[in-house]
Structures are given as C-alpha cells and as structure tokens.
Motif scaffolding. Structure first.
Motif: not given
Ligand SMILES: C[S@@+](CC[C@H](N)C(=O)[O-])C[C@H]1O[C@@H](n2cnc3c(N)ncnc32)[C@H](O)[C@@H]1O
Length: 239
Positions: A82-83, A105-106, A121-126
């Motif tokens: 968060v944040g 990630g929010f 530089n990663s596609n992993r986190p939404a």
C-alpha cells in the motif's frame, strides 16, 4: 499520583508535538486530503522520492530487513504493497518473495505508480491506483500487506487500518513503517506534509480494528539502541 503525573506528561508531550509537527494533514477533512496528497506526489517532490529514500538510507535499510529475513516475505502467497511510491518496498519484495507469489502495488498517485513501474522494470507486479480508504479488493484477499510511510498521510488512521483488516485474511500479517513523533519525525512531517504517531497511538489504532501488535522491528541494533528510524511493526489480523 504516579498515573496522574504520567497522564499529564503524555498530554504535555502531545501538545508540544501538535505545535511542532506539520498540522495541515490533521486539519483536512477526510474527503479532501486526497487532492493534497496527489498534488505532492504527482509533482516534483514525488519525482525525487526515490533519491530521498536512497540518501536517507531508508531504501537500503529496508532491503536489509527483507534480505536478512527479519521480515520474511517468502511466507506469503498474495502481497499488497500500500502506497508503493517509487516502488521502494516492491523492489525488495521482488527479490525475496517466492517466485509464484502475487505482488500488487497500490497508490493514490497515478504518477507514482508510473514511476515505480519504470524504475522496477518488471512485469511481475500488478499496479492499482486508488485510495487506501476504499480499496477495490474483496474481503480476506491478501495474506500480507506492506505499508511504508503512508498512514501518516491520512488525517485519521482508523478508516485506513479498517481497510487493511478487511482485505487481510484471518491470521494475515501487515508490516507497517510509520513516521514517529521524534525530532527527525517532526522534520519529516514538514518535508512530506504528513503527521506523526507515537507507538502507543498506533498500537491502539491497530487494536481498535482487530490488528494485534505482534512484534516491533528495528533497522539495525544501532537504531534499536538509540530508538531511531521510526516505527516498524508487524501486526496480525486476529481470528
Ligand atoms: C512516502 S511515500 C512511501 C513510499 C514507499 N512505500 C516507501 O516505503 O518508501 C507515500 C506514498 O503513499 C501514497 N499515498 C498517500 N496517501 C495514500 C492513500 N490514501 N492511498 C494510497 N496511497 C497513498 C503517496 O501517493 C506516496 O506514493
């Protein structure tokens, strides 16, 4: 007599703090603080947030906390940061969480999420842009929340922490990093237009929403000895 003196001391301390710390955020009604936060983080100060975290050593020290497994992210399946800001915590989650763990990630600031995405530089986190007071997630979704230096940006921590308790699974963990009402915390409050917390205040706010204070952490022994570095605490959703 002793209790009266300590109550009096606490009241005096909190009065001094209210005069010394940045007061703007506490005076904002809950439905108006978002604009101020967005303006701050969308703008030039947000653009250099990652530098500020690096030079203040927060980001590297946080890295140590994760890498040394003093906060072991490999226990979790679904992690919400968060944040996220410039992705200072997500960066460490990417290195220490299990490869099959989901990371979200929010942030309230869309610009900050863009900067985090570029920097990581990663596609992993939404990435999800919204307010922590109304999180677009179902009840009992995550087994871990990480939240670094965000609670101090909302005038009243209760609705934010209630949302944490709602979206966490029973027994889920939240790692909270919060600006403390110390001398350096007061400086931070003016630089980043936020409030500060005492440990007691944060603990009570967590308890009020069913998040029990599990264990306090410190960046290093030195920080622990001198009580520096702010409040780092692991809280657990009861039930
Ligand atoms: C000081 S930065 C923290 C960055 C990072 N978590 C860290 O540990 O260094 C605070 C972030 O919280 C975000 N934020 C503040 N209020 C928020 C809210 N109500 N909901 C979601 N994000 C918020 C800001 O946009 C900013 O990116």
């Amino acid at each position: 007599m002793k209790t009266t003196v300590s109550k009096w001391k606490r009241a005096a301390k909190s009065r001094v703090r209210n005069i010394a710390e940045f007061g703007g955020i506490r005076r904002k009604p809950l439905n108006q603080y978002q604009d101020a936060v967005r303006r701050l983080y969308d703008g030039p100060q947000g653009a250099v947030l990652h530098l500020s975290s690096f030079f203040s050593l927060h980001e590297p020290l946080m890295g140590q906390l994760f890498k040394s497994r003093r906060f072991d992210a490999s226990r979790f399946d679904r992690i919400l940061d968060v944040g996220s800001g410039a992705g200072q915590i997500i960066r460490h989650l990417l290195e220490t969480a299990r490869p099959d763990a989901e990371i979200v990630g929010f942030d309230l600031s869309y610009e900050m999420l863009k900067r985090a995405r570029e920097r990581l530089n990663s596609n992993r986190p939404a990435f999800v842009a919204a307010d922590m007071l109304e999180m677009p997630f179902r009840d009992n979704t995550f087994d871990c929340i990480t939240c670094g230096y965000v609670l101090e940006h909302i005038p009243d921590p209760f609705p934010g922490l209630s949302e944490f308790a709602r979206v966490l699974k029973p027994g889920g963990t939240a790692l909270l990093l919060v600006t403390e009402n110390s001398l350096s915390g007061l400086v931070t409050s003016h630089t980043w237009k936020c409030r500060t917390f005492s440990r007691r205040e944060l603990r009570e706010a967590c308890q009020n929403v069913g998040l029990s204070w599990h264990r306090e952490l410190w960046f290093t022994r030195f920080h622990e000895m001198l009580k520096l570095g702010g409040i780092l605490v692991e809280v657990v959703k009861e039930g």
